[in-house]
Design an enzyme around this catalytic site. Structure first.
Site, PDB file in Angstrom:
ATOM      1  N   GLU A 275       0.849  -1.196   0.000  1.00  0.00           N
ATOM      2  CA  GLU A 275       0.000   0.000   0.000  1.00  0.00           C
ATOM      3  C   GLU A 275       0.879   1.238   0.000  1.00  0.00           C
ATOM      4  O   GLU A 275       1.853   1.312   0.747  1.00  0.00           O
ATOM      5  CB  GLU A 275      -0.906   0.063   1.239  1.00  0.00           C
ATOM      6  CG  GLU A 275      -1.974  -1.000   1.330  1.00  0.00           C
ATOM      7  CD  GLU A 275      -2.804  -0.866   2.611  1.00  0.00           C
ATOM      8  OE1 GLU A 275      -2.771   0.224   3.240  1.00  0.00           O
ATOM      9  OE2 GLU A 275      -3.475  -1.836   2.983  1.00  0.00           O
ATOM     10  N   GLU A 329     -13.065   4.705  -0.356  1.00  0.00           N
ATOM     11  CA  GLU A 329     -13.960   3.917   0.502  1.00  0.00           C
ATOM     12  C   GLU A 329     -14.694   4.869   1.453  1.00  0.00           C
ATOM     13  O   GLU A 329     -14.296   5.067   2.599  1.00  0.00           O
ATOM     14  CB  GLU A 329     -13.164   2.852   1.248  1.00  0.00           C
ATOM     15  CG  GLU A 329     -12.545   1.818   0.320  1.00  0.00           C
ATOM     16  CD  GLU A 329     -11.871   0.686   1.061  1.00  0.00           C
ATOM     17  OE1 GLU A 329     -12.533  -0.313   1.368  1.00  0.00           O
ATOM     18  OE2 GLU A 329     -10.660   0.818   1.338  1.00  0.00           O
ATOM     19  N   LYS A 332     -15.784   3.929   5.149  1.00  0.00           N
ATOM     20  CA  LYS A 332     -14.834   3.648   6.224  1.00  0.00           C
ATOM     21  C   LYS A 332     -14.992   4.670   7.341  1.00  0.00           C
ATOM     22  O   LYS A 332     -15.277   5.848   7.096  1.00  0.00           O
ATOM     23  CB  LYS A 332     -13.398   3.682   5.692  1.00  0.00           C
ATOM     24  CG  LYS A 332     -13.050   2.531   4.762  1.00  0.00           C
ATOM     25  CD  LYS A 332     -11.587   2.518   4.395  1.00  0.00           C
ATOM     26  CE  LYS A 332     -10.718   2.131   5.573  1.00  0.00           C
ATOM     27  NZ  LYS A 332      -9.307   1.962   5.187  1.00  0.00           N
ATOM     28  N   GLU A 338      -9.574   9.612   5.423  1.00  0.00           N
ATOM     29  CA  GLU A 338      -9.653   8.160   5.290  1.00  0.00           C
ATOM     30  C   GLU A 338     -10.617   7.740   4.176  1.00  0.00           C
ATOM     31  O   GLU A 338     -10.520   6.636   3.647  1.00  0.00           O
ATOM     32  CB  GLU A 338     -10.111   7.532   6.603  1.00  0.00           C
ATOM     33  CG  GLU A 338      -9.046   7.440   7.671  1.00  0.00           C
ATOM     34  CD  GLU A 338      -7.913   6.512   7.257  1.00  0.00           C
ATOM     35  OE1 GLU A 338      -8.190   5.371   6.846  1.00  0.00           O
ATOM     36  OE2 GLU A 338      -6.747   6.938   7.329  1.00  0.00           O
TER      37      GLU A 338
END
Length: 510
Positions: A275, A329, A332, A338
């Site tokens: 990642e 996302e 999340k 985030e």
């Protein structure tokens, strides 16, 4: 008879051409690194699996990592040739670490069932288990061993590697890299992990986030260092113990991990970055989570990986990396940043211009370099080189004898490096890429071996790769003029070896 002779000669020529190609490839090309992408599923309006795979093909993405073993995606990826890393969730680690039969059933259901149609090549066991899900820590190594044993039983162990992604938080004091070690409280797990990776010829999976490193640093390191952007001479980062220079935080994090591995007396375990990315939007207190910074970081990350070199302490070990992530996302939990790491929206459009996108989609890459123009007058190139390294303020230490960008030893190579260093530093202050018509912008990364060129986002979207350059600075002789001659003993030796090898091979064909 004539036709037979022609056929024999053609076959000899075919064999000869193949041998020449093989020799040239072996001598002048190194192992090809790749950039993949993560696919998370905490996404509102997630497209159907078939649509996701169509997007991957459109953007020419060749490697993907799944955080689980989603059946729909694995089916949709069949016959696509895309390499797939499947994931064991953190919750599953406990179950698999307690039962070899459960691990065998997992392999049968999530791996063996789809091979060979779906090209599964790796299993990521958990995600940052030691720091995010410590209760599963005692079962992690056993889960990996049981999964590997099941792969052996299915005769898939040579195709599918097993590892587990870790965060940088398992490393104590990541700078300077030469002093880094693993957190000693985790050694009872990390030591057998490294032993497993060594025994199975697998790789250490690492999540690398300069964004968080920069945020936690509270100004210790400049933003440009986190974004792979050029640093001025007085801001270069040097490890005082090894005297290795670090032009970016990504490489420093890799080397901190390599040194941590060595501190436990292990070597020969390559690192794979599972990642890395940068958020493109954040909350009021997340001012560095911007589209501009995300575009610069991700595109420079791609260029850095695809140049095929390793970090300063391991320059001959290429690093592969997976960008985080395909879609943002939004489901999340946590701060706004985030929820905003995706490079594509769910309709397939790019959030920002991206080097992963094919030229047929964007028209051109957004990362540019300033290099010497083909056919430029050697005298003008030398003048431009002298000016860039002198009055222009480019850092030309990398093109000195014994340094990573010295070879090939000629004025075109040295001018390209100096022009690019000048341009990347000065473009924000009016610096241009022309040098009396001897320079041009290009989307092709000129990096080679351990010689790394820094690129930048082409915000203007202007012509590159032979297109018109921007206006030239005035050139005058600079103080830096002690450059080596244009001859290269190494190039001559390589040519002599290649010629001798080809002649030897030819003798066997005649």
């Amino acid at each position: 008879m004539f036709e037979v002779d022609v056929l024999v000669n053609w076959r000899r020529h075919e064999k000869w051409s193949a041998i020449v190609l093989l020799l040239v490839s072996a001598m002048f090309f190194h192992v090809r690194a790749f950039v993949g992408i993560n696919i998370g599923t905490h996404v509102s309006n997630l497209p159907p699996a078939s649509k996701v795979v169509s997007m991957l093909k459109l953007y020419k993405i060749t490697h993907v990592r799944l955080y689980d073993a989603d059946a729909q995606l694995l089916k949709a990826l069949a016959n696509s040739s895309i390499e797939v890393m499947v994931g064991v969730t953190n919750e599953e680690v406990l179950k698999l670490g307690k039962s070899p039969s459960a691990a065998a059933a997992w392999i049968n259901k999530n791996v063996a069932l789809y091979i060979p149609a779906t090209n599964i090549t790796a299993i990521a066991v958990g995600s940052e288990v030691l720091t995010s899900f410590p209760n599963a820590g005692p079962f992690l190594i056993r889960a990996m061993k049981y999964l590997h044993k099941a792969l052996v039983a299915a005769n898939l162990n040579l195709q599918v590697k097993v590892s587990t992604p870790q965060s940088m938080d398992v490393v104590v004091t990541s700078f300077p890299p030469s002093t880094a070690t693993f957190n000693s409280s985790l050694n009872s797990t990390i030591y057998p992990l490294l032993q497993f990776l060594k025994n199975t010829k697998s790789y250490y999976m690492l999540n690398v986030y300069p964004y968080y490193g920069y945020m936690k640093g509270n100004g210790i390191f400049p933003l440009d260092y986190a974004l792979f952007r050029p640093l001025s001479i007085n801001r270069r980062i040097v490890d005082p113990n090894t005297l290795l220079h670090y032009t970016n935080m990504f490489d420093a994090m890799l080397d901190a991990t390599y040194h941590s591995i060595k501190s436990l007396n292990f070597s020969g375990i390559p690192i794979m970055v599972t990642e890395s990315g940068w958020p493109w939007s954040g909350g009021a207190n997340e001012t560095y989570a911007t589209k501009k910074n995300a575009e610069i970081y991700v595109n420079n990350l791609i260029g850095r990986v695809l140049n095929g070199s390793g970090p300063p302490s391991e320059p001959t070990n290429p690093v592969n990396a997976y960008v985080y992530e395909l879609f943002s996302e939004d489901q999340k939990p946590g701060p706004m940043s985030e929820k905003n790491w995706g490079v594509l929206s769910t309709n397939g459009s790019a959030i920002y211009r991206l080097s992963l996108i094919s030229s047929s989609v964007t028209g051109s890459s957004s990362v540019v370099y300033c290099v010497a123009k083909d056919g430029a007058d050697p005298g003008k190139l030398q003048s431009g080189l002298n000016w860039a390294c002198g009055q222009g303020g480019a850092n030309c230490s990398a093109i000195q004898p014994g340094q990573p960008c010295f070879l090939p030893d000629n004025v075109v190579n040295h001018a390209s490096y100096a022009y690019n260093d000048y341009y990347q530093k000065m473009q924000g202050n009016g610096g241009t890429c022309d040098f009396e018509g001897t320079a041009t912008l290009t989307n092709t990364n000129p990096s080679h071996g351990s010689c790394v060129y820094i690129g930048s986002a082409n915000a203007g979207g202007g012509n590159t790769d032979g297109g018109a350059s921007v206006p030239a600075p005035s050139l005058s002789p600079g103080p830096f003029s002690n450059f080596p001659s244009s001859s290269s003993k190494l190039e001559a030796q390589l040519f002599h070896f290649l010629l001798s090898s080809m002649l030897l091979s030819a003798s066997f064909l005649l």
